[in-house]
Design an enzyme around this catalytic site. Sequence first.
Site, PDB file in Angstrom:
ATOM      1  N   CYS A   1       0.983  -1.030   0.110  1.00  0.00           N
ATOM      2  CA  CYS A   1      -0.016   0.086   0.078  1.00  0.00           C
ATOM      3  C   CYS A   1       0.867   1.165   0.211  1.00  0.00           C
ATOM      4  CB  CYS A   1      -1.050  -0.071   1.233  1.00  0.00           C
ATOM      5  SG  CYS A   1      -0.114  -0.281   2.846  1.00  0.00           S
ATOM      6  N   LYS A   2       0.505   2.196   1.022  1.00  0.00           N
ATOM      7  CA  LYS A   2       1.319   3.461   0.719  1.00  0.00           C
ATOM      8  C   LYS A   2       2.377   3.107   1.927  1.00  0.00           C
ATOM      9  CE  LYS A   2       1.413   8.362   1.652  1.00  0.00           C
ATOM     10  NZ  LYS A   2       0.651   9.685   1.881  1.00  0.00           N
TER      11      LYS A   2
END
Length: 125
Positions: free
Chosen positions: A87-88
Amino acid sequence: LRWHSSPVEESKAYAFDDVKRLVESPDSDIILIDVREPSEYNSGFIPTAINIPISSQPDALFLPADEFEDRFGFQKPALSKEVVFYCKAGVRSAAAAQLARQSGYDKVGEYRGSWIDWERRGGNV
């Protein structure tokens, strides 16, 4: 004393170099999955990654194959494949890994450094 419904299984940890090798030499048995939202994915993603946004689509991996394909426009990863999430910053990917195990995937990995690490180290976008 703490009670847990089931032990939390650990995902296979992927580091930058592991993901870089996967991008440079794709393996059809390993699926790289970006679990950020489409707007984040569209602004840049790790090459070969598919997008399954876990925050807005938490039921995605529980869908029957035909419904999954109707919703996302590509085939649902087979349960026999290894799924590697990022993800981030690693929070949503950990949640996605847990959901994947609950939905029947046995081979689950996480790139814990995720997008921030990939960008910081100059990974291809």
